[in-house]
Enzyme design. Sequence first.
Site, PDB file in Angstrom:
ATOM      1  N   CYS A 156      -2.486   8.596   3.998  1.00 45.76           N
ATOM      2  CA  CYS A 156      -2.110   8.354   2.741  1.00 45.76           C
ATOM      3  C   CYS A 156      -2.933   9.086   2.276  1.00 45.76           C
ATOM      4  O   CYS A 156      -3.690   9.666   1.133  1.00 45.76           O
ATOM      5  CB  CYS A 156      -1.158   6.735   2.282  1.00 45.76           C
ATOM      6  SG  CYS A 156      -2.652   5.864   3.918  1.00 45.76           S
ATOM      7  N   GLU A 193       0.672  -0.930  -0.333  1.00 52.45           N
ATOM      8  CA  GLU A 193      -0.158   0.033  -0.058  1.00 52.45           C
ATOM      9  C   GLU A 193       0.727   1.251  -0.340  1.00 52.45           C
ATOM     10  O   GLU A 193       1.638   1.099   1.219  1.00 52.45           O
ATOM     11  CB  GLU A 193      -0.617  -0.070   1.685  1.00 52.45           C
ATOM     12  CG  GLU A 193      -2.072  -1.005   0.754  1.00 52.45           C
ATOM     13  CD  GLU A 193      -3.232  -0.780   0.379  1.00 52.45           C
ATOM     14  OE1 GLU A 193      -3.163   0.317  -0.193  1.00 52.45           O
ATOM     15  OE2 GLU A 193      -3.961  -1.825  -0.378  1.00 52.45           O
TER      16      GLU A 193
END
Lengths: 1006, 1006
Positions: free
Chosen positions: A798, A764
């Site tokens: 993020c 990720e």
Amino acid sequence: MLDHAPAAPRAISPFAGDSSVERRTQELGKKLLMDLQRQERGGGLQDRLYGAMMGIAMGGGDATKTEMFRFVDVLPALKTPEAVTTHLNEYLLKPAVTLPAGASSVLRFGGRSAFTRRLMSAAVQQGTRMMARRFIAGADAQEALGVVEGLRRQNLAFTMDLLGEAVTSEAESLAYQKKYLTLLTDLAKLTARWPARPILEAAPFGGVPRVNVSVKLSALYARFDPMAAEATSEAVKERLRPILTLARKTGAFVNVDMEQHDFRGITQRIFQEILCEDEYKDWPDVGIVVQAYLTRSSEDLVALRDWAEQRGTPVWVRLVKGAYWDYETIIAAQRGHGIPVYQNKPETDANYERCAAFLIENWRTLRPAIASHNVRSASHALALAEAVKAPKGAVEFQVLYGMGESLGRALVAQGQRVRVYVPFGELLPGMAYLVRRLLENTSNDSFVKKLSDHADVAALLAPPSAVVTPARPVLTLSNSSQTFVNDPETDFAVPENQERMQKALIAVRSELGLTVPIVIGGKRESSEETIDRADPSDTSRIASRMSCATRDQTERALVSAAAAFPAWRDTPPSERGALLRRTAQELEKRRFKIAAWQVYEVGKPWREADADIAEAIDFCVYYADEMERMTAPRRRDIPGEWNSYIYDGRGPAVIIAPWNFPLAILTGMAVAALVTGNPVILKPAEQSSRVGYFLMEALEAAGVPAGVANFLPGVGETIGPVLVSDPRVALIAFTGSKDVGLSIIKAAAETPPGQREIKRVIAELGGKNAIIIDEDADLDEAVLGVLASTTGFSGQKCSACSRVIVVGSAWEAFQSRLAEAVKSIRIGPAEDPATTMGPVVDEASRERVQKYIAIGKTEARLLAQANVPAHLEDAGNYVPAAVFYDCQPEGRLCREEIFGPVLAVLRAPNLDEALTMASDSPYALSGGFYSRSPANIERIRREFRVGNLYINRKITGALVDRQPFGGAAMSGVGSKAGGPDYLLQFVVPRTITESVMRRGFAPEAG
Amino acid sequence: MLDHAPAAPRAISPFAGDSSVERRTQELGKKLLMDLQRQERGGGLQDRLYGAMMGIAMGGGDATKTEMFRFVDVLPALKTPEAVTTHLNEYLLKPAVTLPAGASSVLRFGGRSAFTRRLMSAAVQQGTRMMARRFIAGADAQEALGVVEGLRRQNLAFTMDLLGEAVTSEAESLAYQKKYLTLLTDLAKLTARWPARPILEAAPFGGVPRVNVSVKLSALYARFDPMAAEATSEAVKERLRPILTLARKTGAFVNVDMEQHDFRGITQRIFQEILCEDEYKDWPDVGIVVQAYLTRSSEDLVALRDWAEQRGTPVWVRLVKGAYWDYETIIAAQRGHGIPVYQNKPETDANYERCAAFLIENWRTLRPAIASHNVRSASHALALAEAVKAPKGAVEFQVLYGMGESLGRALVAQGQRVRVYVPFGELLPGMAYLVRRLLENTSNDSFVKKLSDHADVAALLAPPSAVVTPARPVLTLSNSSQTFVNDPETDFAVPENQERMQKALIAVRSELGLTVPIVIGGKRESSEETIDRADPSDTSRIASRMSCATRDQTERALVSAAAAFPAWRDTPPSERGALLRRTAQELEKRRFKIAAWQVYEVGKPWREADADIAEAIDFCVYYADEMERMTAPRRRDIPGEWNSYIYDGRGPAVIIAPWNFPLAILTGMAVAALVTGNPVILKPAEQSSRVGYFLMEALEAAGVPAGVANFLPGVGETIGPVLVSDPRVALIAFTGSKDVGLSIIKAAAETPPGQREIKRVIAELGGKNAIIIDEDADLDEAVLGVLASTTGFSGQKCSACSRVIVVGSAWEAFQSRLAEAVKSIRIGPAEDPATTMGPVVDEASRERVQKYIAIGKTEARLLAQANVPAHLEDAGNYVPAAVFYDCQPEGRLCREEIFGPVLAVLRAPNLDEALTMASDSPYALSGGFYSRSPANIERIRREFRVGNLYINRKITGALVDRQPFGGAAMSGVGSKAGGPDYLLQFVVPRTITESVMRRGFAPEAG
């Protein structure tokens, strides 16, 4: 966790269930009803229009009503006839919507020419305005004052309420305060000329002020937050004092209104604190609201009475049923908190009567204002007043403007004092109020609706049945059904939870500086090399000291994990799942402590620290559930042949975690590997080794076998490549930056001799996430959503928003409100609950953010910036939140991941271009859209291709199971943490086929 | 495809439903039943034991019966008391098994000491032997002859049947033939001394031979295959002639028995052909069997009558109901073919009566032998004989030894000729027969069981009710339900299908040598460079000529696919699914043609070529179904917030396919990419570009948009790296060798600037697959399963068996039977249906296989080798199948993937070591286990960790959905083609969250 468990209803007054009161209630009720019937008449254009609208809303089923009211909600934001007709069509030409014959065709054809569009748009706007005017007394005080005078002519008193937008900045709070001060001054002037009307102004306990205003405390302070009780209380009181002082000076009455349940405690606290100040201690012309739909309202009344007795001067209490029922139940369901309101209307009605009895019985201390349109409730109050022998005028009745005047007049006819609640304000901010009234009037539970439906007298006056709410299922961590339930975040509106957090902070402060060990094969090890971790909020303080694993320790961790693999893989999945459930319980036990550690180790504010632990718990329980689902073998049995499809672990897994969700992401990746049968080597981020170590401790407390989980803090550059390229490693789960992720993917694709499995990398990576603000967006929500998405945990997520694209005409209002909102941010240490934005994680981050702010200042123009208080400048890694506009889409500000609270705002002429801009990024992680156009929303759902798309809400805070998280493009390999496909990445499937036919004969079933 | 559709029953004789026949049937039936009751008596030890066993089997429910009979099946293979007691426990101490009180304890404790084990084992073996002896007349001819003499003393005639193992080699076939020749000689000698018995030997049409034998044709030829009709017929006739000649010479009768339905046509053909030969044309002492459970049996009778009339000499017909009912229904369900038998017993009984009527009416041409234990069937035949006025003795009755003697005696008492079917042979091969009899006698439909249950006379004699079989659901390609149904393979036992294949071969031969084009963006292109592809079976012949894509064409294909991506991704999944379904139909249309092309382009034999197309069709339909399943969004709606989870395509996909499943694997990877929204560049293998091109043609015929599918034949080394490293490529699906696969994974892990997606590689690589043969394995199955797994398509399957590990005592019998089986392989051109193994794909493969055979000869010892016929040596890429033993586990033969028909056989002292050996490989693709130990099977399921594990069947031939295919370790990335997780690799998931709460109010549902 402490929560709002519904309290059992209890009789707080002996009169509540008295049978003579009931008899009298019926008599008085019938009288009132007869009077109401007498008042019924044709009505003007406004009434007829309103009647027609309500007829359509209620005749077309739930969908029709919903879409009509949603259209009404967006209408004031529509600036052109085209926008109006387009929205009309989008909302009302849906298959589920049923309109009267011909109406659909009118809508369809009305949109075809500019002329008809103008015509239709004008008609709709005019109609809605008329409807709004039924409930809202005017666009400004001047208009409303006319209404108030008209009421007075009918012997009706008033209280005025200024409808406002959601307050998104201190500028807006100050404006709200100012409007009330002006209003009080204006009202004093206006009413000074009025002749006396004793029915309105005389009460058994003395005079009743002519001027009466109702104030919402939350509008007085932009950072109103029950968690920051102290700070909120101080700030609100500071804004409220001038209003109270002016009111007292001008002889006006001030009522503090009640809003959503979250604000109840802090509102009561502020009310009580300020009224015990010397200046107001002996002032009786103040009131507060009690909402009878709250299961705890009767306790509140008792407490209020005790407090008022102590204060020595009575206060008024407006007893309402409550207007946020939908909101409260929805929010409770979303958060998994106890529902604070009665779930059935008759329960609320019954509680209303109990509360009214108490209030009227205590009329000398708590002056009762019975605010209801329900004839039964009113007549019951009248009967109670008789029963307790309260003199006429001791009990006041209140009704809403546009809804309760008939009842008001009927009560006036009986000599009662009746006050009308008169809202005024601009149509746009008034829409929330209008929709609430429309909903109320179309609800099947509503007395007003029953009355207009001509229900019979007995039904209208029946005592509220004591319907018992069905008990909700108790959801616990050990719940192993497929219906996963998210672990609720701590409700910091509850003072006890605030105290627990404060205690944990104190406890952790005494532990700071301890060394985080290495754990290999179940044994703790130290290391000569350690790294000190400074508290980002106060860099003079060491938070933790991380042991740095050596190469030798890394090698031994690999040996340990590899040795543990066969037995762990062969451990029944149910046992592995049980380990996860126990781990969740262990984390829950340490909840406040881990949160406190996050505050000091990475500078994470309270709520976000708590949410991180809730998410870690969710990962444990969800993946345990998922493993159960995957364990049931998929059978494809046919006669003579049994086929099953099962999953095995892949092998030792290396878990490389980031510091921004220091427990949750580490836990998610680790327990996914563990539950699927893979031993793990946990490499926490260098910035958050202590928090990561809590996972190790929880796993051990839950009974993880030695070697199945190894904890290897260390310097990423040193041990990372060793771990990633080792042939014994079968799996690498990584969350972090794009560059590191891609290098891991590359290194893992080498297959040295002796490597058993082709390595699987679950990565990720970053994001450069955009929110699009459509022209018809609800800016109340959009401004707050963008703010939260951009500055939550200082933008260090993020999923954080770092670009906003504003479509067309939304620009002006949006940019000015956003600018003010940013300026209202309170930067401070993470441990302070009043902080709305803490520091960034370390000095390197601070420098990076500052660099991008500098870049922004050359590439674009600064729209607004939050202030770092001077005394904090050098105390920690503080950076201002900064918003830029006139940005270059190709510039660094718009393309590079900043990982801090820096926002680039772009303008787009239309949605097409906005979408192109938003999608123009190497990343595709999260994205947002604020709009009230069903068609545009539908389009964005299809075309704004990001891993996590959020419509009309902030773009951070994905919850396990609800919002499986992860993106594509350079944001990751396309996996989704907390989603149904995540565990599949950690397993190897096996097919087992058994021919069971022997001698031409086969058993029936497996 | 032509299939065995059940024919509608029709009256083939006017007497079938005659009411006077029915009346007479009842009268005669009652008489027979009375006689049977008279014969009832206590019975000896054998009868009592048998009765007790049957009581347990039937009293304990289905599971008990199943486990008991499965134990009986394995018993003869158990060589030690330990093995017997262990198996007893494993089978009979299951929870589902119900034994009489105390029996479980006896079993449990009996296994604890060597003494009790010996005791128990002996008792069980003795008991089973006694039970077997009830139905099997003796272990050899000598024993059986005694039985035959005893029958004769009771006025019962006989026919003798030699029970045999499944024939796995020509050696076994020749032994079977020899035993019959000896039997005929012995019987001639024995019976020559017998005095005459007219009731048995005189018939209206003349003498009836004293000696009568029954022969199974399939046992006479190891490669018996109805598809290879010509070759099978010739070979069987050659073996049958000496038997017939000797029989005629010695005055014996020969009956041709009927086996499973697959063999019916070829058996009839051989029977008719040989009996029209001059030597036998006028010989009436021969017979054949008709099975009344076959829905087509009445048609067969009519055809037989016509044929016999033409021949001019009558033949006998034994009318039975049929003994393979379970097998036929199981096999039909497994293959998806029409069920050839009546599904309800009464239908069979009714058909039996119809057939009997026809037969008895035609008694002069087809001499009737009524073989049934059903008194109703017998009395109905008697009544029919009266009705058609057939003289006594024109109709013969037959019963089975051990089951029908009472009825036989009753018929003899009425002056009828009765023949007893007398099987004999060793206990082990006799088990199949024994189990069949046990099942028959415990079936609720069985007359014998009803009789022993003392059903009343009326019920026993009732005419079979005309129960109509419920119609089966029609399964078509367009079936879009979640219940996926595999496309049936062509039934080459049906002559019409053989003809269609032959026609396709002829048609394709005329097309050989055509150039396979390149297709880019919907346009055909050529290339200067081409590569000729020789027919592997006849390398002098060019099969196809492949265009070799240039770099420029490769670039344009990439441009085309990238350009097609957005629109294709946005095409509704349902449309993409519909494209796959249409593609399946287009492939089905070209089925025989594609199969013929596989024969010539890669040397694939008929059945495997056909299976490849069926698999390609399966992939299309299955992935279309799967996409439907994935399209339904996963919702997680909570109040006020709607959450959905959906899938998008990833981007342009490169499909690099192998030649061994030249259509199926290319199709599977391609359509998985297509249906999930990814345009494809198809790179077929260089050896099979023409077959690959069929997919391109089918996709185009199905309407694939230009550019969405591009066809790029070419030299792998040239264009492969360009495709794999291109930044526009998002996905690479590869099936092929480990080395190429790992290099692709490595190249794809580079992420050059401008690449949008992190590349996903789906790789299926090699295998080195092992089958373990347990000590108690059914060697009939194991030998044939190993042979098929090793030599199918000349071992050129990644799932092929290349190692066999034989446990302990299984060694001797297994190795000798396997050696003979290998020698019986017929190597030949792929186009010849009689070929059991064709060539390998090209010269390089041939050299590789020869190299490994040479290595085998140094590392190990050759067990057996198939012969390449001399005339083929230089005609094509022929290699012998070769089996080695005494192999070194660390040697190259045991470790390297050979991809040819070379087998290493290892011995292991026990299952532990066998499992260790089997797992000792860098690969983990497929594996097999032959065993009849429930505990060992359970253990292997757990511990033999390969992608596809097969128990008691061959390890190749995975079917879509039933056996999702693929392995871990160096066999691939752990994905499973044709399985539920496959498509997930081709997509990017997206989460869409919409907050639908406005103004505190939210609609009910999405």
